[in-house]
Design a protein around this motif. Structure first.
Motif, PDB file in Angstrom:
ATOM      1  N   GLY A   1       0.755  -1.594  -0.235  1.00 23.74           N
ATOM      2  CA  GLY A   1       0.022   0.035  -0.115  1.00 23.74           C
ATOM      3  C   GLY A   1       0.901   1.613   0.452  1.00 23.74           C
ATOM      4  O   GLY A   1       1.913   1.120  -0.184  1.00 23.74           O
ATOM      5  N   GLN A   2       0.505   2.182  -0.163  1.00 27.68           N
ATOM      6  CA  GLN A   2       0.705   3.784  -0.313  1.00 27.68           C
ATOM      7  C   GLN A   2      -0.234   5.102  -0.106  1.00 27.68           C
ATOM      8  O   GLN A   2      -1.495   4.270  -0.154  1.00 27.68           O
ATOM      9  CB  GLN A   2       1.749   3.954  -1.151  1.00 27.68           C
ATOM     10  N   ARG A   3       0.428   6.392  -0.494  1.00 31.14           N
ATOM     11  CA  ARG A   3      -0.885   7.089   0.266  1.00 31.14           C
ATOM     12  C   ARG A   3      -1.174   7.169  -1.044  1.00 31.14           C
ATOM     13  O   ARG A   3      -0.100   7.552  -2.012  1.00 31.14           O
ATOM     14  CB  ARG A   3       0.127   7.825   0.204  1.00 31.14           C
ATOM     15  N   PHE A   4      -2.933   7.992  -0.982  1.00 29.91           N
ATOM     16  CA  PHE A   4      -3.414   8.527  -2.400  1.00 29.91           C
ATOM     17  C   PHE A   4      -3.582   9.970  -2.065  1.00 29.91           C
ATOM     18  O   PHE A   4      -4.330   9.690  -0.528  1.00 29.91           O
ATOM     19  CB  PHE A   4      -4.091   7.354  -2.774  1.00 29.91           C
ATOM     20  N   ILE A   5      -3.679  11.122  -3.192  1.00 29.85           N
ATOM     21  CA  ILE A   5      -3.918  12.191  -2.474  1.00 29.85           C
ATOM     22  C   ILE A   5      -4.967  12.672  -3.807  1.00 29.85           C
ATOM     23  O   ILE A   5      -4.617  11.868  -4.646  1.00 29.85           O
ATOM     24  CB  ILE A   5      -2.490  12.922  -2.164  1.00 29.85           C
ATOM     25  N   LEU A   6      -6.573  12.600  -3.210  1.00 27.77           N
ATOM     26  CA  LEU A   6      -7.154  13.195  -3.596  1.00 27.77           C
ATOM     27  C   LEU A   6      -7.916  14.520  -3.721  1.00 27.77           C
ATOM     28  O   LEU A   6      -8.074  15.389  -3.076  1.00 27.77           O
ATOM     29  CB  LEU A   6      -8.068  12.074  -3.481  1.00 27.77           C
TER      30      LEU A   6
ATOM     31  N   VAL B   1     -18.103   9.022   1.003  1.00 31.60           N
ATOM     32  CA  VAL B   1     -18.517   8.313   0.436  1.00 31.60           C
ATOM     33  C   VAL B   1     -16.741   7.626  -0.819  1.00 31.60           C
ATOM     34  O   VAL B   1     -16.470   6.506  -0.764  1.00 31.60           O
ATOM     35  CB  VAL B   1     -19.392   8.681  -1.444  1.00 31.60           C
ATOM     36  N   ILE B   2     -16.118   9.232  -0.462  1.00 33.94           N
ATOM     37  CA  ILE B   2     -14.596   8.978  -1.649  1.00 33.94           C
ATOM     38  C   ILE B   2     -13.954   7.823  -0.487  1.00 33.94           C
ATOM     39  O   ILE B   2     -13.061   7.216  -1.333  1.00 33.94           O
ATOM     40  CB  ILE B   2     -14.311  10.589  -1.745  1.00 33.94           C
ATOM     41  N   ARG B   3     -13.945   8.406   0.973  1.00 31.12           N
ATOM     42  CA  ARG B   3     -12.878   7.297   1.956  1.00 31.12           C
ATOM     43  C   ARG B   3     -13.344   5.663   2.212  1.00 31.12           C
ATOM     44  O   ARG B   3     -12.649   4.785   1.949  1.00 31.12           O
ATOM     45  CB  ARG B   3     -12.899   8.009   3.053  1.00 31.12           C
ATOM     46  N   LYS B   4     -14.894   5.154   1.665  1.00 31.45           N
ATOM     47  CA  LYS B   4     -15.313   4.117   1.470  1.00 31.45           C
ATOM     48  C   LYS B   4     -14.507   3.652   0.210  1.00 31.45           C
ATOM     49  O   LYS B   4     -14.080   2.321   0.359  1.00 31.45           O
ATOM     50  CB  LYS B   4     -16.601   3.754   1.287  1.00 31.45           C
ATOM     51  N   ILE B   5     -14.581   4.357  -0.706  1.00 32.29           N
ATOM     52  CA  ILE B   5     -14.208   3.600  -2.494  1.00 32.29           C
ATOM     53  C   ILE B   5     -12.603   3.407  -2.713  1.00 32.29           C
ATOM     54  O   ILE B   5     -12.140   2.373  -2.625  1.00 32.29           O
ATOM     55  CB  ILE B   5     -14.585   4.649  -3.215  1.00 32.29           C
ATOM     56  N   VAL B   6     -11.834   4.675  -1.871  1.00 30.54           N
ATOM     57  CA  VAL B   6     -10.558   4.430  -1.971  1.00 30.54           C
ATOM     58  C   VAL B   6      -9.739   3.468  -1.206  1.00 30.54           C
ATOM     59  O   VAL B   6      -9.029   2.641  -1.282  1.00 30.54           O
ATOM     60  CB  VAL B   6      -9.538   5.631  -1.220  1.00 30.54           C
ATOM     61  N   GLU B   7      -9.960   3.456   0.621  1.00 30.11           N
ATOM     62  CA  GLU B   7      -9.395   2.364   1.441  1.00 30.11           C
ATOM     63  C   GLU B   7     -10.552   1.534   1.212  1.00 30.11           C
ATOM     64  O   GLU B   7      -9.761   0.118   2.342  1.00 30.11           O
ATOM     65  CB  GLU B   7     -10.178   2.923   2.236  1.00 30.11           C
ATOM     66  N   GLY B   8     -11.633   1.141   0.035  1.00 25.70           N
ATOM     67  CA  GLY B   8     -12.546  -0.281   0.803  1.00 25.70           C
ATOM     68  C   GLY B   8     -12.159  -1.221   0.065  1.00 25.70           C
ATOM     69  O   GLY B   8     -12.689  -2.671   0.099  1.00 25.70           O
ATOM     70  N   ASN B   9     -11.116  -0.847  -1.582  1.00 23.46           N
ATOM     71  CA  ASN B   9     -11.325  -1.347  -2.811  1.00 23.46           C
ATOM     72  C   ASN B   9      -9.967  -1.636  -3.297  1.00 23.46           C
ATOM     73  O   ASN B   9      -8.825  -0.488  -2.848  1.00 23.46           O
ATOM     74  CB  ASN B   9     -11.832  -1.120  -3.848  1.00 23.46           C
ATOM     75  N   LYS B  10      -9.250  -2.684  -4.009  1.00 33.81           N
ATOM     76  CA  LYS B  10      -8.585  -2.585  -4.615  1.00 33.81           C
ATOM     77  C   LYS B  10      -8.332  -2.327  -6.515  1.00 33.81           C
ATOM     78  O   LYS B  10      -8.976  -2.977  -6.707  1.00 33.81           O
ATOM     79  CB  LYS B  10      -7.551  -3.557  -4.576  1.00 33.81           C
ATOM     80  N   TYR B  11      -8.222  -1.443  -6.857  1.00 34.80           N
ATOM     81  CA  TYR B  11      -7.998  -1.391  -8.187  1.00 34.80           C
ATOM     82  C   TYR B  11      -6.622  -0.902  -9.115  1.00 34.80           C
ATOM     83  O   TYR B  11      -5.369  -0.603  -8.195  1.00 34.80           O
ATOM     84  CB  TYR B  11      -8.474   0.170  -8.434  1.00 34.80           C
ATOM     85  N   ASP B  12      -6.553  -1.581  -9.890  1.00 27.95           N
ATOM     86  CA  ASP B  12      -4.761  -1.663 -10.605  1.00 27.95           C
ATOM     87  C   ASP B  12      -5.035  -0.061 -11.424  1.00 27.95           C
ATOM     88  O   ASP B  12      -4.051   0.205 -11.522  1.00 27.95           O
ATOM     89  CB  ASP B  12      -5.056  -2.224 -12.054  1.00 27.95           C
ATOM     90  N   LEU B  13      -6.248   0.605 -12.135  1.00 32.12           N
ATOM     91  CA  LEU B  13      -5.576   0.922 -13.138  1.00 32.12           C
ATOM     92  C   LEU B  13      -6.155   2.872 -11.907  1.00 32.12           C
ATOM     93  O   LEU B  13      -7.775   2.622 -11.067  1.00 32.12           O
ATOM     94  CB  LEU B  13      -6.373   2.065 -13.887  1.00 32.12           C
ATOM     95  N   LEU B  14      -5.174   4.003 -11.610  1.00 33.46           N
ATOM     96  CA  LEU B  14      -5.794   5.559 -10.742  1.00 33.46           C
ATOM     97  C   LEU B  14      -7.115   5.445 -12.135  1.00 33.46           C
ATOM     98  O   LEU B  14      -8.277   6.211 -10.984  1.00 33.46           O
ATOM     99  CB  LEU B  14      -5.128   6.371 -10.993  1.00 33.46           C
TER     100      LEU B  14
ATOM    101  N   CYS C   1     -19.085   7.361 -10.814  1.00 35.60           N
ATOM    102  CA  CYS C   1     -20.330   7.190 -10.588  1.00 35.60           C
ATOM    103  C   CYS C   1     -21.437   6.948  -9.181  1.00 35.60           C
ATOM    104  O   CYS C   1     -22.289   7.240  -9.446  1.00 35.60           O
ATOM    105  CB  CYS C   1     -19.925   5.519 -11.453  1.00 35.60           C
ATOM    106  N   ASP C   2     -20.156   6.345  -8.342  1.00 35.98           N
ATOM    107  CA  ASP C   2     -20.829   6.570  -7.474  1.00 35.98           C
ATOM    108  C   ASP C   2     -21.383   7.664  -6.273  1.00 35.98           C
ATOM    109  O   ASP C   2     -22.211   7.667  -5.634  1.00 35.98           O
ATOM    110  CB  ASP C   2     -20.173   5.815  -6.151  1.00 35.98           C
ATOM    111  N   LEU C   3     -20.811   8.836  -6.661  1.00 38.48           N
ATOM    112  CA  LEU C   3     -21.138   9.817  -5.628  1.00 38.48           C
ATOM    113  C   LEU C   3     -22.290  10.481  -6.876  1.00 38.48           C
ATOM    114  O   LEU C   3     -23.059  11.449  -6.381  1.00 38.48           O
ATOM    115  CB  LEU C   3     -19.681  11.662  -6.490  1.00 38.48           C
ATOM    116  N   PHE C   4     -22.249  10.525  -8.269  1.00 39.58           N
ATOM    117  CA  PHE C   4     -23.872  10.421  -8.684  1.00 39.58           C
ATOM    118  C   PHE C   4     -24.847   9.601  -7.916  1.00 39.58           C
ATOM    119  O   PHE C   4     -25.876  10.628  -8.215  1.00 39.58           O
ATOM    120  CB  PHE C   4     -23.892  10.450 -10.657  1.00 39.58           C
ATOM    121  N   THR C   5     -24.740   8.509  -7.913  1.00 38.98           N
ATOM    122  CA  THR C   5     -25.861   7.670  -7.777  1.00 38.98           C
ATOM    123  C   THR C   5     -26.113   8.198  -5.814  1.00 38.98           C
ATOM    124  O   THR C   5     -26.998   8.477  -5.791  1.00 38.98           O
ATOM    125  CB  THR C   5     -24.935   6.233  -7.220  1.00 38.98           C
ATOM    126  N   GLU C   6     -24.887   9.010  -5.075  1.00 38.93           N
ATOM    127  CA  GLU C   6     -26.283   9.194  -3.513  1.00 38.93           C
ATOM    128  C   GLU C   6     -25.777  10.635  -3.506  1.00 38.93           C
ATOM    129  O   GLU C   6     -26.815  11.300  -2.206  1.00 38.93           O
ATOM    130  CB  GLU C   6     -24.472   9.137  -2.896  1.00 38.93           C
TER     131      GLU C   6
END
Length: 127
Positions: free
Chosen positions: A26-31, A60-73, A82-87
């Motif tokens: 893991g590592q830090r990500f800045i959004l 919502v952002i924190r849940k997605i960033v910390e709760g999943n693993k993605y290969d691509l930014l 997508c999730d923000l538009f839904t919420e």
């Protein structure tokens, strides 16, 4: 953007990247988040219910960033949008920037990043 809200330099520890070491260590990500929203009624009436809550967007952002693993930014940014538009039905356009400070590139650089913006209609067409 006529009226916008923003959350700047949010820092999360997460496990995104193509390499296995990135997924394990893991590592830090800045959004950075910016969204177009019609908050005129909220401004006139001093009423949070007529706009979008910064703290709820952050959750919502924190849940997605910390709760999943993605290969691509790129995939991470798109999922957030997508999730923000839904919420949040009041959001019209969203821009997300994802910075990766510890990018595994042999060279000197401060970060790699992607910046994506979408209008609600664009995302709804792709659904």
């Amino acid at each position: 953007m006529k009226n916008s809200i923003a959350l700047n330099e949010m820092i999360f520890y997460a496990y995104h990247g193509v390499r296995e070491c990135e997924k394990e260590q893991g590592q830090r990500f800045i959004l950075n988040f910016k969204a177009e929203v019609d908050f005129e009624a909220a401004a006139v009436n001093d009423d949070l219910n007529k706009t979008v809550s910064y703290s709820e967007v952050y959750k919502v952002i924190r849940k997605i960033v910390e709760g999943n693993k993605y290969d691509l930014l790129e995939s991470l940014a798109y999922k957030i949008i997508c999730d923000l538009f839904t919420e949040f039905s009041l959001l019209d356009e969203i821009e997300i920037e994802v910075k990766k400070p510890m990018v595994p590139i042999p060279g000197i650089l401060s970060s790699a990043s992607v910046k994506m913006s979408r209008r609600r209609t664009e995302v709804e067409q792709n659904a």
